[in-house]
Design an enzyme around this catalytic site. Sequence first.
Site, PDB file in Angstrom:
ATOM      1  N   SER A  68       0.783  -1.236   0.000  1.00 10.08           N
ATOM      2  CA  SER A  68       0.000   0.000   0.000  1.00 10.08           C
ATOM      3  C   SER A  68       0.814   1.285   0.000  1.00 10.08           C
ATOM      4  O   SER A  68       0.244   2.374  -0.108  1.00 10.08           O
ATOM      5  CB  SER A  68      -0.954   0.016   1.204  1.00 10.08           C
ATOM      6  OG  SER A  68      -2.040  -0.849   0.991  1.00 10.08           O
ATOM      7  N   LYS A  71       0.170   3.830  -2.614  1.00  8.93           N
ATOM      8  CA  LYS A  71      -0.849   4.899  -2.523  1.00  8.93           C
ATOM      9  C   LYS A  71      -0.247   6.290  -2.401  1.00  8.93           C
ATOM     10  O   LYS A  71      -0.944   7.286  -2.590  1.00  8.93           O
ATOM     11  CB  LYS A  71      -1.793   4.587  -1.366  1.00  8.93           C
ATOM     12  CG  LYS A  71      -2.646   3.362  -1.659  1.00  8.93           C
ATOM     13  CD  LYS A  71      -3.333   2.795  -0.432  1.00  8.93           C
ATOM     14  CE  LYS A  71      -4.073   1.513  -0.825  1.00  8.93           C
ATOM     15  NZ  LYS A  71      -4.456   0.702   0.343  1.00  8.93           N
ATOM     16  N   SER A 123      -5.861   3.447   4.478  1.00  6.76           N
ATOM     17  CA  SER A 123      -5.337   2.556   3.437  1.00  6.76           C
ATOM     18  C   SER A 123      -6.451   1.847   2.666  1.00  6.76           C
ATOM     19  O   SER A 123      -6.322   0.667   2.300  1.00  6.76           O
ATOM     20  CB  SER A 123      -4.375   1.520   4.037  1.00  6.76           C
ATOM     21  OG  SER A 123      -3.534   0.980   3.045  1.00  6.76           O
ATOM     22  N   LYS A 225       3.115   6.616   4.953  1.00  7.54           N
ATOM     23  CA  LYS A 225       2.219   5.522   4.567  1.00  7.54           C
ATOM     24  C   LYS A 225       2.759   4.164   4.970  1.00  7.54           C
ATOM     25  O   LYS A 225       3.940   3.864   4.793  1.00  7.54           O
ATOM     26  CB  LYS A 225       1.998   5.542   3.044  1.00  7.54           C
ATOM     27  CG  LYS A 225       0.935   4.575   2.558  1.00  7.54           C
ATOM     28  CD  LYS A 225      -0.443   5.007   2.999  1.00  7.54           C
ATOM     29  CE  LYS A 225      -1.482   3.931   2.761  1.00  7.54           C
ATOM     30  NZ  LYS A 225      -1.398   2.820   3.754  1.00  7.54           N
TER      31      LYS A 225
END
Length: 366
Positions: A68, A71, A123, A225
């Site tokens: 993730s 992202k 997320s 993140k």
Amino acid sequence: MKNFVKCFVIITIIMVMTFFPVGKVHAIDLKQAALNGDSVAKAFAVVEKNSGRLIMAKNENERLPMASTTKIVTAIAVIENNDLTKTVTVPKAAVGVEGSSMYLKEGEKYTVKDLLCGLMLRSGNDCAVALALDTSGGIEEFAKLMNGIASKLKLTNSHFVNPHGLPENNHYTSAYDLAIITAYALKNKEFSEIVKSKNYMLSNGNTIINKNKLLSSLEGCDGVKTGFTKEAGRCLVSSATRGDATYICVVLSCGPMFEECAEKLNTAFNSLIMTDIISTNTPLCEIEVVGGEQKHVSLGLACVTHFPFTPDEAMSLRFEFELPPCVLAPLQKGEKIGKLHIYYNNRLLFSEDLFTMESIDLDYDD
């Protein structure tokens, strides 16, 4: 001209030695520090945001899945190509996407910013799909925007095929590439505000909480993140700002991802000082002008060279100028001509463009 350049380099090094606050930090070998850290990450990279300097690394150019943390690229692509205040109706294709989710329902309405916060704080893979479809009309078209960012930054070890980071062939990055993309994204105000938020109230009144626990435990942490899949392992991109320095740490396939990022960021802050080497008003060298009212033009930097150095590095810098033999008039102030290369122990640290510091008209009597 050669004598001028040599003289300037000597003066510059003396200035660095004079004004660098030696004694505030301990000089260390950062490469050895990284090796001594016994990192369990498959790959990691630490860079300084504004200069882009690579501080510490391991397997930083290896192409790996990143879960993730993808992202980060999704978010900056949306911010650059969409209106954050626009209302989005959740499409059927964004409902029930596997993995982490905001549990969006078809027909619900959110602003683009709501979905970005769901993407970066919680997320949400469903948020990623909704944003990609709204921004570009299709996943493949949106991936072109993502790859365009990597191309613009001249990165060669990244390729994106989806907006969420679920495992897929030909979807990868490297620790170094991801750090540089993050540095780029953090220069965007909307992006930086979102990723440093510990919580966010959606337009429907519900509040979401950021999964990045370093925001509460690491001094100066301001993003960015988390990520996990079985294929990628635990991945984390973190950033922290203290004073005028911002460092970014990327760890890929790293069990103790929070601990490793915190340790490496603290090492960077404790070992380096941001230093102004040359001011914007300092002429660095001259170059011959052919056909101009003046026979030479001074070259300098467009902005302050604000770099992270250890004390030992600051005392041993070497400057080289890459210049054409001459230039043709007329010239406008601020034209890019040549480069300044800064070395430490024969290793290139930075390259900066050189610009004309004045305008020069044609000499019609010449």
